[in-house]
Scaffold this motif. Structure first.
Motif, PDB file in Angstrom:
ATOM      1  N   ASN A 259       3.746  -0.085   6.962  1.00  0.00           N
ATOM      2  CA  ASN A 259       3.352  -0.007   5.558  1.00  0.00           C
ATOM      3  C   ASN A 259       3.196   1.438   5.075  1.00  0.00           C
ATOM      4  O   ASN A 259       3.625   1.790   3.968  1.00  0.00           O
ATOM      5  N   ASP A 263       4.452   3.933   1.562  1.00  0.00           N
ATOM      6  CA  ASP A 263       3.524   4.737   0.757  1.00  0.00           C
ATOM      7  C   ASP A 263       3.910   6.206   0.768  1.00  0.00           C
ATOM      8  O   ASP A 263       3.829   6.897  -0.257  1.00  0.00           O
ATOM      9  N   SER A 267       4.536   8.766  -2.363  1.00  0.00           N
ATOM     10  CA  SER A 267       3.716   9.959  -2.598  1.00  0.00           C
ATOM     11  C   SER A 267       4.546  11.237  -2.590  1.00  0.00           C
ATOM     12  O   SER A 267       4.165  12.227  -3.226  1.00  0.00           O
ATOM     13  N   GLU A 295      -0.284  -3.501  -2.978  1.00  0.00           N
ATOM     14  CA  GLU A 295      -0.168  -2.288  -3.786  1.00  0.00           C
ATOM     15  C   GLU A 295       0.977  -1.409  -3.302  1.00  0.00           C
ATOM     16  O   GLU A 295       1.649  -0.749  -4.101  1.00  0.00           O
ATOM     17  N   THR A 296       1.201  -1.402  -2.006  1.00  0.00           N
ATOM     18  CA  THR A 296       2.299  -0.612  -1.447  1.00  0.00           C
ATOM     19  C   THR A 296       3.640  -1.159  -1.910  1.00  0.00           C
ATOM     20  O   THR A 296       4.531  -0.408  -2.326  1.00  0.00           O
ATOM     21  N   SER A 489      -8.190   3.322  -2.007  1.00  0.00           N
ATOM     22  CA  SER A 489      -6.887   2.703  -2.271  1.00  0.00           C
ATOM     23  C   SER A 489      -6.593   1.538  -1.336  1.00  0.00           C
ATOM     24  O   SER A 489      -5.523   0.945  -1.399  1.00  0.00           O
ATOM     25  N   GLU A 491      -6.475   1.782   2.006  1.00  0.00           N
ATOM     26  CA  GLU A 491      -5.956   2.244   3.284  1.00  0.00           C
ATOM     27  C   GLU A 491      -7.074   2.307   4.318  1.00  0.00           C
ATOM     28  O   GLU A 491      -8.211   2.676   3.994  1.00  0.00           O
TER      29      GLU A 491
END
Length: 566
Positions: A259, A263, A267, A295-296, A489, A491
């Motif tokens: 995952n 991300d 970023s 969300e990812t 977030s 994580e």
């Protein structure tokens, strides 16, 4: 398609039918092709190596594979399969790294051989690290010795292909005994689930000592006769968009990552670095090896849709080494499943609709059981099968599940040969929590074990705690807890709780010792300790037998229940 007794036979067929087709390509961080092997070249190089191995070891001996990024690993792996030597993939030790993981693996598998490249065979620190072991080093290259002739019997399906160790950071790792039959079974399951063909080019940055990199990428590509493009993991970490550019350049259909990799691409996104990149060829963007976040998926899809990425390509999946690799997945071109559930209900082991928006949590489905496989949700104490939408331990049964750990009878009996109450076994106990919905979709919700998973890599808390306590005599032995909590977030981030000896409570420099802890954890475990709490002795919760209660420590920390020394 599964008409072969082993991957050795499959590679021999590829060498005949697709001899000149490119099997593996290794590209540099600047996208230059540094090495290429066709199927015939791979077969010939592995055969030549197998001849050398049979002269240096007996069938059933173990050989550690210690390689930098490149294609030589694949030659070594297939050379071992051909020679009947049991391959043991290992992470390349860092020059200043701790010895715990490698020493424990060596002690467990007692290898006769160590295979690496000629350049790395010269590394003095490798010789020192393994110097106390009676290991013969063999250098592996991509060239085939045409004079090599040796009679190599085909491996038996139930013979051990390789040992896949479940963790690279634990002092007591478990070596999963993956058989040739396990490998072929799971590779066929993966082919069916992903819909792969000879045209399904892969681009992979995940290390080959990791089961995702080796089985889901390198071996699955060979299984279907496709090309696998390999990249160095460090190159991806430094320039993640290079992975996407390679996918575009090679018109890859399949790419896999934990995952955090998706991300990282988001970023580091820069429009100028993505100019001309077309991701429309990508049919499977497999997300696994760590918890998959909604969300990812949304962030990656939203960012790269403008570059041709199809949201239907996102493919959440679930797997583990004990099942060879893949346990569940969706179908090519099918949209992944998400579900809004109640946080409070999940804590009570049920998947129910949220009472209000504040109670809602989005969970991502990881597909369904693969062909020929069964998944059950089981109450772990009573070992009773649970109904749909009830949270319990995920259990798995199928031809892909290994039947034993190397030299670990207790773990073999408890973890790989369990039985559900009133039913026949054997079943694999994953140690993970989850639920199945009415349609059989698997949702992974958490972990029973204390295992810490950050960026797709497993870390055992006792190893991290040992690192901390070895720094200073004032840090109490068996007085620490390591665990993770979600950040803003979602994580997972690392928390360290550590008791300080009474004699040092008022004299210790807390700022300095915290910095030392952060540096040691970064150096030895490649993790960032975001939160560190130093506490008085006796404040850490333990059982009556003195075992650390990490879950209780986590709850105390979240509730502000620890009084920190400042």
């Amino acid at each position: 398609m599964n008409n072969f007794r082993s991957l050795v036979a499959l590679l021999a067929r590829r060498a005949v039918d697709q001899g000149d087709d490119r099997a593996y390509i290794f590209v540099s961080d600047r996208a230059t092709e540094e090495a290429v092997l066709s199927f015939r070249q791979l077969h010939d190089a592995a055969t030549a190596l197998a001849s050398r191995l049979t002269a240096a070891a007996r069938p059933g001996d173990r050989a550690i594979l210690v390689f930098p990024p490149g294609i030589e690993f694949m030659v070594a792996f297939f050379g071992c399969l051909m020679a009947g030597v049991i391959a043991v993939p290992m992470m390349m030790p860092r020059r200043n790294g701790a010895r715990d993981a490698s020493a424990a693996i060596l002690a467990n598998c007692t290898p006769a051989l160590a295979l690496t490249t000629s350049a790395f065979a010269l590394r003095g620190d490798l010789q020192t690290r393994f110097g106390q072991e009676n290991i013969r080093w063999i250098e592996v290259d991509l060239a085939a010795d045409s004079s090599a002739t040796v009679d190599l019997p085909e491996p038996a399906p139930d013979g051990i292909a390789f040992l896949q160790y479940t963790s690279g950071s634990t002092s007591t790792p478990k070596g999963v005994m993956v058989s040739h039959a396990n490998l072929l079974a799971n590779l066929e399951m993966i082919r069916l689930a992903l819909g792969n063909t000879r045209q399904s080019t892969y681009v992979n940055w995940v290390p080959l000592y990791h089961d995702m990199g080796l089985i889901l990428n390198a071996l699955q590509a060979l299984y279907v006769g496709a090309t696998c493009v390999l990249m160095a993991p460090n190159a991806f970490m430094q320039r993640p968009l290079g992975w996407l550019r390679a996918i575009s350049h090679y018109r890859a259909e399949v790419a896999c990552s934990p995952n955090f990799g998706f991300d990282l691409c988001v970023s580091r996104y820069r429009a100028d670095q993505m100019e001309g990149v077309d991701l429309s060829s990508l049919k499977i963007a497999l997300n696994g090896a760590e918890p998959v976040r909604a969300e990812t998926i949304a962030g990656f899809t939203g960012t790269f849709a403008r570059h041709g990425f199809d949201a239907r390509a996102m493919y959440p999946a679930y797997g583990m080494a004990e099942a060879t690799l893949l346990i569940s997945g969706g179908m090519r071109g099918g949209r992944h499943a998400t579900r809004s559930v109640s946080r409070a209900a999940l804590q009570a082991h049920a998947a129910e609709a949220p009472a209000d928006p504040d109670d809602a949590q989005i969970v991502v489905g990881c597909g369904r059981a693969l062909a020929g496989e069964r998944i059950a949700i089981v109450e772990p104490e009573r070992r009773a099968r649970l109904a749909a939408d009830r949270v319990g331990e995920i259990w798995v049964s199928g031809a892909n599940v290994a039947r034993a750990y190397w030299r670990n009878d207790e773990a073999t009996r408890e973890g790989l040969n369990a039985e559900i109450a009133g039913e026949d076994g054997p079943w694999l106990r994953t140690g993970d929590l989850g639920f199945l919905d009415a349609d059989g979709e698997l949702f992974v919700t958490g972990r029973i074990k204390d295992l810490i998973i950050i960026r797709g890599i497993n870390h055992y808390p006792q190893d991290i705690e040992r690192t901390v306590q070895s720094l200073d005599d004032n840090l109490r032995e068996n007085g620490g807890a390591a665990f993770t909590v979600p950040d803003e977030s979602g994580e997972e981030t690392l928390v360290i709780i550590q008791e300080v000896e009474r004699t040092a409570r008022h004299t210790i420099d807390t700022a300095e010792i915290k910095e030392q802890i952060r540096e040691a954890i970064a150096d030895q475990h490649e993790l960032s300790a975001r939160h560190i709490a130093l506490i008085r002795p006796g404040a850490l919760p333990k059982t009556t037998s003195g075992k650390i209660q990490r879950k209780q420590a986590r709850r105390l920390w979240l509730d502000g229940g620890f009084e920190e020394i400042v």
